[in-house]
Each structure stands twice: as C-alpha cells, then as structure tokens.
Design an enzyme around this catalytic site. Structure first.
Site, PDB file in Angstrom:
ATOM      1  N   LYS A 212      -8.176  -1.617  13.864  1.00 49.37           N
ATOM      2  CA  LYS A 212      -6.788  -1.152  14.032  1.00 49.37           C
ATOM      3  C   LYS A 212      -6.630  -0.400  15.357  1.00 49.37           C
ATOM      4  O   LYS A 212      -5.655  -0.600  16.091  1.00 49.37           O
ATOM      5  CB  LYS A 212      -6.427  -0.246  12.853  1.00 49.37           C
ATOM      6  N   CYS A 266       1.850   5.319  16.926  1.00 45.51           N
ATOM      7  CA  CYS A 266       0.661   4.443  16.878  1.00 45.51           C
ATOM      8  C   CYS A 266       0.102   4.200  18.269  1.00 45.51           C
ATOM      9  O   CYS A 266      -0.955   4.714  18.604  1.00 45.51           O
ATOM     10  CB  CYS A 266       1.032   3.108  16.227  1.00 45.51           C
TER      11      CYS A 266
HETATM   12  N1  LIG Z   1       5.054   3.566  10.654  1.00 42.64           N
HETATM   13  C1  LIG Z   1       4.379   2.543  11.120  1.00 42.64           C
HETATM   14  O1  LIG Z   1       4.942   1.613  11.660  1.00 42.64           O
HETATM   15  C2  LIG Z   1       2.873   2.450  10.965  1.00 42.64           C
HETATM   16  C3  LIG Z   1       2.260   1.218  11.220  1.00 42.64           C
HETATM   17  C4  LIG Z   1       0.900   1.121  11.046  1.00 42.64           C
HETATM   18  C5  LIG Z   1       0.170   2.235  10.641  1.00 42.64           C
HETATM   19  N2  LIG Z   1       0.776   3.441  10.422  1.00 42.64           N
HETATM   20  C6  LIG Z   1      -0.040   4.562   9.993  1.00 42.64           C
HETATM   21  O2  LIG Z   1       0.239   4.842   8.630  1.00 42.64           O
HETATM   22  C7  LIG Z   1       0.071   6.238   8.368  1.00 42.64           C
HETATM   23  C8  LIG Z   1       1.354   6.782   7.765  1.00 42.64           C
HETATM   24  O3  LIG Z   1       2.386   6.613   8.719  1.00 42.64           O
HETATM   25  P1  LIG Z   1       3.923   6.703   8.337  1.00 42.64           P
HETATM   26  O4  LIG Z   1       4.656   6.131   9.497  1.00 42.64           O
HETATM   27  O5  LIG Z   1       4.157   6.134   6.980  1.00 42.64           O
HETATM   28  O6  LIG Z   1       4.111   8.292   8.291  1.00 42.64           O
HETATM   29  P2  LIG Z   1       5.371   9.091   7.699  1.00 42.64           P
HETATM   30  O7  LIG Z   1       5.374  10.401   8.372  1.00 42.64           O
HETATM   31  O8  LIG Z   1       6.586   8.223   7.719  1.00 42.64           O
HETATM   32  O9  LIG Z   1       4.981   9.288   6.158  1.00 42.64           O
HETATM   33  C9  LIG Z   1       3.945  10.087   5.735  1.00 42.64           C
HETATM   34  C10 LIG Z   1       4.363  10.766   4.431  1.00 42.64           C
HETATM   35  O10 LIG Z   1       3.224  11.469   3.940  1.00 42.64           O
HETATM   36  C11 LIG Z   1       3.700  12.665   3.346  1.00 42.64           C
HETATM   37  N3  LIG Z   1       2.559  13.570   3.228  1.00 42.64           N
HETATM   38  C12 LIG Z   1       1.974  14.344   4.162  1.00 42.64           C
HETATM   39  N4  LIG Z   1       0.916  14.992   3.636  1.00 42.64           N
HETATM   40  C13 LIG Z   1       0.836  14.621   2.352  1.00 42.64           C
HETATM   41  C14 LIG Z   1      -0.046  14.939   1.290  1.00 42.64           C
HETATM   42  N5  LIG Z   1      -1.066  15.780   1.448  1.00 42.64           N
HETATM   43  N6  LIG Z   1       0.175  14.377   0.076  1.00 42.64           N
HETATM   44  C15 LIG Z   1       1.205  13.528  -0.110  1.00 42.64           C
HETATM   45  N7  LIG Z   1       2.071  13.188   0.867  1.00 42.64           N
HETATM   46  C16 LIG Z   1       1.874  13.720   2.072  1.00 42.64           C
HETATM   47  C17 LIG Z   1       4.811  13.122   4.279  1.00 42.64           C
HETATM   48  O11 LIG Z   1       5.683  14.032   3.628  1.00 42.64           O
HETATM   49  C18 LIG Z   1       5.483  11.787   4.607  1.00 42.64           C
HETATM   50  O12 LIG Z   1       6.532  11.470   3.709  1.00 42.64           O
HETATM   51  C19 LIG Z   1      -0.288   6.870   9.724  1.00 42.64           C
HETATM   52  O13 LIG Z   1      -1.683   6.954   9.828  1.00 42.64           O
HETATM   53  C20 LIG Z   1       0.240   5.863  10.716  1.00 42.64           C
HETATM   54  O14 LIG Z   1      -0.441   5.940  11.937  1.00 42.64           O
HETATM   55  C21 LIG Z   1       2.121   3.564  10.555  1.00 42.64           C
END
Ligand SMILES: NC(=O)c1ccc[n+]([C@@H]2O[C@H](COP(=O)([O-])OP(=O)(O)OC[C@H]3O[C@@H](n4cnc5c(N)ncnc54)[C@H](O)[C@@H]3O)[C@@H](O)[C@H]2O)c1
Length: 412
Positions: A212, A266
C-alpha cells in the site's frame, strides 16, 4: 467460518462504507466510533461524510437492522480496524489511534476471532497491533508466539479505494491480504470474499503494508515529475499542459498532471512512512515529497508577484479540497496556500468551495467563503486550486479582465 457478527472500528471514509458493504450482504455489523455525533448520525440511518450512494446503503442497512453503531466495542467474530494513521512531528507515523482501537477491542476478544488492520500502516504495524492485543489479553494466544495454533488470527488488508467511487471500488478492486500466518491470511480472505468481487491475493503482513505504501509513493513520485516539469516549463516559457499532451502521444509515456502540490491523507502522508523506515535508502521518495511540497510555495510566490501589481488586490481562490469534486480537506495544499496568502496579507481573499458549507478552522476569520459569481466579480486575480466541475463550467469571458494562476490547467 461464518462470521456471524462483524465489527468495524472507525466509521469514517473507509470504515462506514465497509460496514455498509458487509451489512448489504445481510451480515450483522456493529460499527464502533469514538465520535458520539458519528454514532448518533449513523443510528438514524444517515451519514456524516460525503460519498455517493453511501447514504442509501447506510439507510437500508440501519432500517433493516443489519448495521448498528456504538461507542463501546462489543463481542464479534471479526474486527476490522479502520482508524486514522496520520504523521506527527518529524514526519513520523502516529500509531496512537491503532493502539487505542486495539486496547478498546481487547476485552471483548474471544478464541477464534480475527482482527484485521485496514488502516494504511508503516511496515511492522500489524505485528505491533498483535503485541498490544497480546499485552492486554495474556489469557489468549496470538500469532507471534503461537503461529498457526494461535487463539486470535491477525492480518493486514490495506484499502485502496478512490474517494467518490468508494462503493463500486470496495466491491470490484483486488485486495492484498497479509496474514501474520498462512491461516490468518486464509481466514481474512474468507471474510473479504463476503462482498469483494475482485481477487483477494495472499501474502505476509509486512509485504501487504509495504504494498500500500509503495502504491502511494509511486503516485507521489510521478506527480512530483509533473510538478517539476511545470516549474521548468514556466522558466522556459512553454505551456506545460500542451507539452504533457504531446509527450503522452508517445506509446510508452504517461506523464501525470501537475497541480498546486499534493494533498489528502494518503499520498501526501504515506511516502513518509517509507522514508521513516529506511531513511538512507528512500532518497527518491523523500525528494518527491520535497518537490510536491515545494510546488505549493512556488504557487504562493507566483500569486504574490501578480498581487504586487495592484494597490488593493482581491484574490478569488477557487477550491479548498485536496482533489476535484469531493469535500475532503485533509492535508490539502489549497488550504496551505490560501492560509499563507492570508497570513502575509497579500490581498483581500475570497474563497469558493462548492463542497463545504463552512470554512475549515485554519481559515476562519481570515478569508471569506462566498459564491463563485461574486468571487469572480470581485477578483483582480483568480487562483484556481482545484478542478471542481463547477469551475470547469465558468464562462471564459468572465475571466477576460482577470489575472489567472491556473494550477490545474482547466483555463489553458
Ligand atoms: N479515505 C480514503 O480514501 C482512504 C483510502 C485508503 C486508505 N485509507 C486509510 O484508511 C484509514 C482510515 O481512513 P479514513 O479516511 O476512513 O479516516 P476517517 O478520519 O474518515 O475515519 C476514521 C474514524 O475513526 C474514528 N476513530 C478514531 N479513533 C478511534 C478509536 N480508537 N476507536 C474507534 N474509532 C476511532 C474517528 O472518529 C473517525 O470517524 C487511514 O489509515 C487511511 O490512511 C483511507
């Protein structure tokens, strides 16, 4: 294994669509988030983020009783962790969210469960997660000590969906699944095959983590090439957009498009995880980060030079999101550019961002969020930062008397 109850930890851009995808297959899904407002919104059958089609899926999942959100983790057969993995000072990965999420699910784990880390993570993070869980639950065995015989199975399965197309890509994309053991990987594959139609390819956890990161660093390096070309072309008085169009007629050349820098949580973040793990070797990857961040400074200087031609300039900044047609402002170079222009009092600044209703905190009180029509009317300089569809439709005649800084090439 039938995975009767699946728990998703973190209900953001990745976790919520994933929860909805399992729920659409009639699995019982328990979503967990630390945000009370996210939990309340989801339990009303609504969503707190912008992603096409997600509202319908979540509404159906909640009203039919397949999806429920909660603040406190509950027992389940599979846990998927999709919490943020930002970087902290010194561009070092911040694993505190993964640690907190691991500690929160540890008390409800039982023999036979699988825990999958979905968050984009530096190499070794899945092993760390397993160690955190093992510390909390000495009564259970984990793969690093018990191998194939462990009570709990651990895997990493990074997400590679494109915002705006998440619902389709979640189902259709291939998945790389890194098990801490072979059996862990196989179980994780069974889990994802509940809704994934793409190939689910097995490897080890470290390779899956690096896979990734490599994908995003590849994008970053290639965008850096385009950004560097754009600055070289300015110096040589060549239209970079035409140049790239022409160069891409070569059958084996595919240069990406320049922009005002690179944003999002990202591509602007993940290459640093590689640099942090192998600082002496990751020379090209580090340089690409520098080139892309440097492009934002270049745009600021370009705009300042134009503003110096006016006594009381007004700059219309078009777009704040990190890419076109989304509301995601994370790590957006557009915000940094607007912020610095405002801090340096280069001009009166009006901002247009059709995808948000309020300014991000960093800009509040410094600039005005307004409509496209009034921004262009007021502006001496139009600084195009994001190629949102609304901006592509601007009647070029309205721009005739303006100075343009077009970082996306849509007026070119
Ligand atoms: N958004 C994208 O397009 C994308 C694509 C590929 C990978 N990712 C990866 O996926 C992961 C999540 O990204 P995202 O965009 O969904 O983030 P986001 O910020 O949209 O969502 C994360 C959620 O986790 C919650 N959270 C934080 N700590 C927590 C805990 N201890 N227990 C429960 N919930 C908790 C937050 O309140 C939030 O709602 C990251 O590592 C990101 O790099 C994101």
């Amino acid at each position: 294994m039938s995975f009767d109850v699946i728990s998703i930890i973190g209900l953001g851009y990745i976790g919520l669509p994933t929860a909805a995808a399992f729920a659409a297959r009639r699995k019982k899904v328990v979503g967990v988030d630390v945000s009370q407002s996210a939990v309340d919104t989801i339990n009303k059958g609504e969503i707190h983020i912008v992603e096409p089609e997600l509202d319908m899926l979540v509404h159906a999942a909640v009203t039919q009783g397949h999806l429920r959100a909660t603040l406190i983790p509950e027992p389940a057969d599979a846990f998927l962790i999709a919490v943020p993995t930002p970087f902290c000072d010194g561009n070092k990965p911040d694993l505190s969210y993964i640690e907190a999420a691991s500690r929160s699910i540890a008390p409800v784990l039982k023999k036979g469960d699988i825990v999958v880390l979905e968050s984009t993570s530096p190499v070794g993070a899945t092993e760390k997660m397993s160690a955190w869980l093992a510390n909390c639950r000495p009564d259970l065995t984990f793969p690093q000590h018990a191998g194939e015989q462990s009570d709990i199975r651990i895997a990493h399965c990074p997400e590679r969906v494109l915002p705006g197309h998440v619902i389709r890509e979640l189902v259709q994309n291939d998945r790389v699944i890194g098990g801490m053991t072979r059996r862990c990987g196989e179980l994780a594959r069974d889990l994802y095959q509940i809704f994934v139609q793409g190939d689910c390819i097995l490897t080890d956890a470290r390779t899956a983590e690096m896979c990734k990161l490599s994908e995003n660093a590849f994008r970053d390096v290639n965008i850096a090439y385009a950004n560097e070309l754009s600055m070289i072309c300015d110096r040589l008085d060549i239209n970079v957009w035409e140049l790239i169009r022409l160069a891409n007629r070569h059958p084996r050349v595919s240069i990406l498009q320049p922009g005002p820098g690179v944003g999002g949580h990202c591509i602007a973040v993940d290459p640093w995880f590689i640099v942090d793990s192998a600082p002496d070797e990751a020379k090209l990857i580090r340089t690409a980060r520098g080139v892309n961040d440097g492009k934002s400074h270049y745009v600021i200087e370009q705009t300042k030079r134009l503003a110096a031609r006016f006594k009381a300039p007004v700059i219309a900044c078009l777009g704040l999101a990190f890419k076109a047609n989304i509301d995601d402002l994370r790590e957006s170079p557009a915000i940094d550019i607007v912020n610095q222009l405002a801090d340096e009092r280069v001009a009166d600044i009006v901002v247009v961002e059709p995808n948000v209703a309020v300014l991000p905190e960093a800009l509040r009180g410094k600039v005005e969020l307004t409509s496209l029509t009034s921004a262009i009317e007021a502006a001496d300089i139009v600084l195009l930062l994001v190629d949102h569809r609304e901006f592509k439709d601007i009647n070029r005649r309205r721009l005739q008397s303006k100075l343009l800084v077009d970082t996306r090439g849509i007026f070119s």
